[in-house]
Design a protein around this motif. Structure first.
Motif, short mmCIF file in Angstrom:
data_model
loop_
_atom_site.label_atom_id
_atom_site.label_comp_id
_atom_site.label_asym_id
_atom_site.label_seq_id
_atom_site.Cartn_x
_atom_site.Cartn_y
_atom_site.Cartn_z
N ARG A 85 0.82 -1.22 0.00
CA ARG A 85 0.00 0.00 0.00
C ARG A 85 0.85 1.27 0.00
O ARG A 85 0.42 2.30 -0.51
CB ARG A 85 -0.93 0.00 1.22
N PHE A 86 2.04 1.19 0.59
CA PHE A 86 2.90 2.37 0.65
C PHE A 86 4.36 1.92 0.59
O PHE A 86 5.06 1.88 1.60
CB PHE A 86 2.62 3.15 1.94
N PRO A 87 4.86 1.57 -0.63
CA PRO A 87 6.22 1.03 -0.75
C PRO A 87 7.31 1.98 -0.25
O PRO A 87 8.37 1.53 0.21
CB PRO A 87 6.36 0.78 -2.25
N LEU A 88 7.08 3.28 -0.34
CA LEU A 88 8.12 4.24 0.05
C LEU A 88 8.41 4.22 1.54
O LEU A 88 9.36 4.88 2.00
CB LEU A 88 7.72 5.65 -0.38
N ILE A 89 7.61 3.47 2.31
CA ILE A 89 7.91 3.32 3.73
C ILE A 89 9.29 2.70 3.94
O ILE A 89 9.94 2.93 4.97
CB ILE A 89 6.81 2.45 4.41
N LEU A 90 9.75 1.95 2.95
CA LEU A 90 11.06 1.30 3.05
C LEU A 90 12.20 2.31 3.03
O LEU A 90 13.31 2.00 3.46
CB LEU A 90 11.24 0.30 1.91
N THR A 91 11.95 3.50 2.50
CA THR A 91 13.03 4.48 2.35
C THR A 91 13.25 5.33 3.59
O THR A 91 14.23 6.06 3.68
CB THR A 91 12.73 5.42 1.17
N TYR A 92 12.33 5.25 4.58
CA TYR A 92 12.49 6.06 5.79
C TYR A 92 13.46 5.40 6.76
O TYR A 92 13.56 4.17 6.83
CB TYR A 92 11.13 6.29 6.46
N ALA B 6 0.83 4.93 5.47
CA ALA B 6 1.25 6.31 5.16
C ALA B 6 1.25 7.18 6.41
O ALA B 6 1.88 8.24 6.43
CB ALA B 6 0.31 6.92 4.11
N LEU B 7 0.55 6.74 7.47
CA LEU B 7 0.59 7.49 8.74
C LEU B 7 2.00 7.60 9.29
O LEU B 7 2.33 8.55 9.98
CB LEU B 7 -0.31 6.81 9.77
N LEU B 8 2.82 6.60 8.99
CA LEU B 8 4.20 6.60 9.52
C LEU B 8 5.07 7.65 8.82
O LEU B 8 6.16 7.92 9.31
CB LEU B 8 4.82 5.21 9.34
#
Length: 337
Positions: free
Chosen positions: A300-307, A335-337
């Protein structure tokens, strides 16, 4: 941008210039009359800035290789102190003269570059301030016009990719990206996010094979263009590395034609396939979820891996302790993260 040295190392310069003091003073006065109008026209700074520097130099001899100092670069180009010091040291290593510097200022004026524009170009490319208006420079500009860039577009390009003025190989790369993306505004977005597109890639052995492979994977030209404009480095990587990235993104189970798969490619490119497993283990531990739930969150939010782990930990702690959200709720809304 240009000033004269003031007073220090006078004895050393005196040995270099055996001219009588009166002759040197007369030459300095004539030089002041020639330089002040040019400098005022190039940059609308208070007259006292230039006149005080030139007058303070009237008792010193002129050094042919050291006429740009940090204060002048800060005042005329908008550089920070650190940037000005770096540029000043670089300038002093290269034989320069006032005529060449003034010619380059006049050259930049044709493109309506502001002080902020020059500061940005100098920060990106420290050699920018001692480029000379020679055959290479003028031919580069002529080639930019030949491929369809207007004067304002060339000015914008110089700001974000000043190497375009000194490296002839960058023109062919720029021409390819113009053809692939379709317009200069799109190319400008791509270069603003990843200026190495013009400096560090081989179109024939890297970019074109990577585009062909991604198209085989189901991505459209529009999808690849969006990836390129985002600043992703995937197109300028070695083809074998791109294949590893695609294989890693496939593990999240998203259809290759979906937007989620495109974001997964960008995320894996940003952290490298080697670190993906470690990042997934970290998320599983701090959130407290199963593998299936974690894959749903990433899909749902792949960019979470970049944080970073620090940011994710702080965000998760805030959402649980201060907001009162349950981990299962957060997993479904990553995406809340």
């Amino acid at each position: 941008q240009i000033s004269l040295t003031t007073g220090h190392d006078t004895a050393v310069r005196s040995r270099r210039d055996p001219s009588p003091p009166r002759r040197r003073a007369g030459a300095m006065q004539r030089l002041q009359k020639q330089l002040l109008p040019a400098l005022r026209a190039a940059f609308p700074l208070p007259a006292s800035h230039f006149s005080s520097r030139l007058l303070s130099a009237s008792t010193a001899t002129l050094s042919p290789t050291r006429f740009v100092d940090e204060d002048a670069l800060v005042a005329a180009c908008g550089l920070t102190g650190a940037e000005a010091l770096k540029a000043s040291k670089r300038l002093q290593k290269v034989p320069s003269n006032l005529d060449a510097a003034l010619t380059f200022l006049a050259f930049l004026a044709d493109f309506r570059l502001s002080k902020d524009d020059i500061a940005a170009a100098s920060s990106r490319y420290p050699r920018f301030l001692h480029l000379k208006v020679d055959e290479t420079l003028t031919s580069q500009v002529a080639r930019l016009r030949d491929i369809g860039l207007s004067t304002p577009e060339i000015g914008r390009l110089i700001t974000i990719a000043p190497c375009i003025l000194s490296n002839p190989r960058t023109i062919s790369r720029l021409e390819f990206y113009l053809s692939f993306l379709g317009s200069y505004p799109r190319v400008h977005s791509a270069l603003r996010n990843n200026s190495s597109l013009l400096r560090r890639n081989n179109i024939e052995s890297e970019v074109k094979p990577n585009i062909a492979f991604l198209e085989q994977c189901g991505l459209t030209t529009c999808d690849i263009a969006k990836i390129l404009m985002s600043g992703s480095r995937i197109l300028i990587m070695q083809p074998e590395h791109v294949k590893e990235i695609v294989a890693c993104a496939d593990k999240f189970g998203m259809p290759r034609e979906s937007a989620g798969f495109r974001y997964a490619l960008m995320a894996v490119t940003g952290i490298s396939p080697v670190r993906v497993s470690a990042k997934l283990d970290f998320l599983r531990m701090v959130i407290g979820c199963s593998d299936a739930q974690l894959h749903i969150a990433v899909s749902r939010f792949p960019l979470i891996l970049t944080y970073s782990e620090v940011k994710l930990s702080r965000s998760l702690e805030f959402l649980k302790a201060e907001v009162g959200l349950e981990p299962q709720y957060i997993v479904l809304r990553p995406a809340l993260l």
